[in-house]
Design a protein around this motif. Structure first.
Motif, mmCIF file in Angstrom:
data_model
loop_
_atom_site.group_PDB
_atom_site.id
_atom_site.type_symbol
_atom_site.label_atom_id
_atom_site.label_comp_id
_atom_site.label_asym_id
_atom_site.label_seq_id
_atom_site.Cartn_x
_atom_site.Cartn_y
_atom_site.Cartn_z
ATOM 1 N N ASN A 1 20.435 2.619 7.098
ATOM 2 C CA ASN A 1 19.311 1.551 7.347
ATOM 3 C C ASN A 1 18.167 2.293 7.973
ATOM 4 O O ASN A 1 17.398 1.486 8.648
ATOM 5 N N ILE A 2 17.871 3.519 7.895
ATOM 6 C CA ILE A 2 17.006 4.256 8.640
ATOM 7 C C ILE A 2 16.112 5.142 7.637
ATOM 8 O O ILE A 2 16.695 5.744 6.723
ATOM 9 N N VAL A 3 14.804 5.098 7.773
ATOM 10 C CA VAL A 3 13.933 5.720 6.714
ATOM 11 C C VAL A 3 12.762 6.430 7.967
ATOM 12 O O VAL A 3 12.164 5.503 8.839
ATOM 13 N N THR A 4 12.843 7.583 7.822
ATOM 14 C CA THR A 4 11.855 8.454 9.096
ATOM 15 C C THR A 4 10.610 8.418 8.232
ATOM 16 O O THR A 4 10.639 8.576 7.153
ATOM 17 N N THR A 5 9.674 8.606 9.151
ATOM 18 C CA THR A 5 8.169 8.748 8.446
ATOM 19 C C THR A 5 7.472 9.305 9.707
ATOM 20 O O THR A 5 7.624 9.249 10.901
ATOM 21 N N HIS A 6 5.869 9.647 9.285
ATOM 22 C CA HIS A 6 4.980 9.772 10.186
ATOM 23 C C HIS A 6 3.894 8.749 9.809
ATOM 24 O O HIS A 6 3.484 8.674 8.443
ATOM 25 N N ILE A 7 3.168 7.962 10.825
ATOM 26 C CA ILE A 7 2.466 7.153 10.665
ATOM 27 C C ILE A 7 1.064 7.761 10.811
ATOM 28 O O ILE A 7 0.167 7.101 10.737
ATOM 29 N N GLY A 8 0.993 9.173 11.348
ATOM 30 C CA GLY A 8 -0.493 9.639 11.676
ATOM 31 C C GLY A 8 -0.515 9.405 13.356
ATOM 32 O O GLY A 8 0.146 8.691 13.966
ATOM 33 N N ILE A 9 -1.668 10.281 13.663
ATOM 34 C CA ILE A 9 -1.734 10.076 15.213
ATOM 35 C C ILE A 9 -2.064 8.863 15.615
ATOM 36 O O ILE A 9 -3.196 8.329 15.047
ATOM 37 N N VAL A 10 -1.733 8.087 16.599
ATOM 38 C CA VAL A 10 -2.048 6.961 17.311
ATOM 39 C C VAL A 10 -3.208 7.175 17.924
ATOM 40 O O VAL A 10 -3.113 8.008 18.963
ATOM 41 N N PRO A 11 -4.417 6.555 17.725
ATOM 42 C CA PRO A 11 -5.610 6.851 18.591
ATOM 43 C C PRO A 11 -5.631 6.307 19.728
ATOM 44 O O PRO A 11 -4.847 5.184 20.242
ATOM 45 N N GLU A 12 -6.259 6.942 20.999
ATOM 46 C CA GLU A 12 -6.336 6.245 22.209
ATOM 47 C C GLU A 12 -7.320 5.152 22.079
ATOM 48 O O GLU A 12 -6.858 4.201 22.950
ATOM 49 N N ASP A 13 -8.178 5.077 21.294
ATOM 50 C CA ASP A 13 -9.119 3.779 20.950
ATOM 51 C C ASP A 13 -8.339 2.801 20.472
ATOM 52 O O ASP A 13 -8.162 2.667 19.056
ATOM 53 N N ARG A 14 -7.986 1.787 21.136
ATOM 54 C CA ARG A 14 -7.405 0.522 20.446
ATOM 55 C C ARG A 14 -8.254 -0.566 19.547
ATOM 56 O O ARG A 14 -8.101 -1.188 18.961
ATOM 57 N N SER A 15 -9.577 -0.134 19.864
ATOM 58 C CA SER A 15 -10.686 -1.046 19.210
ATOM 59 C C SER A 15 -11.380 -0.520 17.933
ATOM 60 O O SER A 15 -11.919 -1.275 17.215
ATOM 61 N N GLY A 16 -10.635 0.583 17.573
ATOM 62 C CA GLY A 16 -11.507 1.068 16.287
ATOM 63 C C GLY A 16 -10.600 0.989 15.086
ATOM 64 O O GLY A 16 -9.795 0.542 15.063
ATOM 65 N N PRO A 17 -11.421 1.286 13.862
ATOM 66 C CA PRO A 17 -10.909 0.713 12.602
ATOM 67 C C PRO A 17 -9.226 1.571 12.299
ATOM 68 O O PRO A 17 -8.580 0.796 11.648
#
Length: 304
Positions: free
Chosen positions: A112-128
């Protein structure tokens, strides 16, 4: 760091290996995994014979039967779709759909586990970019939770505390963590032991990998980011082997800067009972390296 280990630390976790690390295809990789002493396997399921659109119907049942016949089980599937993860909103619908189908496949194969990379989480929470990633992960989390399953983000692209702050906004555990200590050591310089305690509520799968950071590097150049190109890890290894300057080097477990005594103790203290899965992304003899890594973990299980 030396390969000495704490003989009082008796682990009970099962040992996994990434089949693709052997570089010999799934069928032969499964046999090799059994040969080196693994309990289970992680398999890439994005393209080729393991693509959910290719591995259908009877093929899935046959693969599961083969794995069980070898006395193995699947620790996780890998569903890393590359391309900056889920940073680009324009392609996320397709990626989300593909991710869901990989999770469906995982469940049919017994994990029941799928590993993945989602991309670097930006510091700026208000950006696109943050918004695109958050929307995608919210949808993936809801889907996984509905199936009592997990998409597990691999650690490394950002410090553990920042990753936790992102996960805390998703309102569930459907998107959790695949903890890789070497990525943290090699790229961000984050402390993987503290990272285990920070992310303890989310860890559902782990990697056993070691390495050393040779100089400070921008994670965007390693993992990719919109506007950046991802590094070639094999090329980095070749540079280091040839005496050229590289930013980091992956090493066999016990030979790098991961403190495995402290790392394994932390996993035990948080109550983690899942797989310790060996990943080997470089080297000219991966089979020997992986077999050595199995023996390394077995010392902590009191098996050699």
């Amino acid at each position: 760091m030396t390969a000495n280990h704490d003989s009082t630390l008796k682990l009970t976790n099962k040992i996994g290996v990434i089949v693709d690390s052997f570089g010999i295809g799934v069928a032969e990789g499964l046999k090799k995994a059994k040969e080196v002493g693994a309990d289970g396997v992680q398999i890439y399921a994005v393209s080729g014979e393991m693509d959910p659109a290719v591995l259908t119907g009877a093929k899935r049942r046959e693969l599961r039967s083969t794995i069980e016949g070898l006395g193995l089980e699947i620790s996780a599937l890998c569903g890393d779709l590359a391309g900056h993860g889920f940073q680009d909103a324009s392609v996320n619908a397709e990626k989300i759909e593909k991710s869901k189908r990989i999770l469906d496949l995982a469940l049919e194969l017994g994990t029941n586990i799928v590993t993945t990379h989602i991309g670097i989480v930006p510091e700026d929470r208000s950006g696109p970019i943050y918004e695109a990633m958050h929307r995608a992960c919210m949808e993936l989390s809801r889907y996984a939770s509905s199936l009592d399953a997990y998409f597990a983000i691999e650690t490394g692209p950002e410090p553990a505390a920042h990753l936790k702050s992102f996960l805390d906004t998703l309102g569930g555990k459907g998107v959790s963590v695949n903890f890789d200590p070497a990525n943290m050591v090699m790229v961000t310089g984050d402390d993987p032991v503290q990272g285990v305690y920070t992310l303890k509520d989310y860890i559902v799968h782990t990697h056993v990998k070691d390495g050393r950071r040779l100089r400070i590097v921008d994670p965007k150049q390693v993992y990719g980011y919109l506007g950046y190109n991802k590094m070639d890890h094999a090329a980095i290894a070749d540079m280091a082997a040839g005496g050229e300057e590289a930013d980091f080097i992956e090493l066999p477990p016990g030979e790098g800067d991961v403190d495995f005594d402290a790392y394994f103790r932390a996993l035990r203290e948080i109550g983690y009972t899942g797989y310790l899965t060996i990943e080997r992304e470089v080297g000219s003899d991966p089979s020997a390296d992986i077999a050595g890594a199995v023996r390394f973990i077995e010392k902590y299980r009191g098996l050699n």
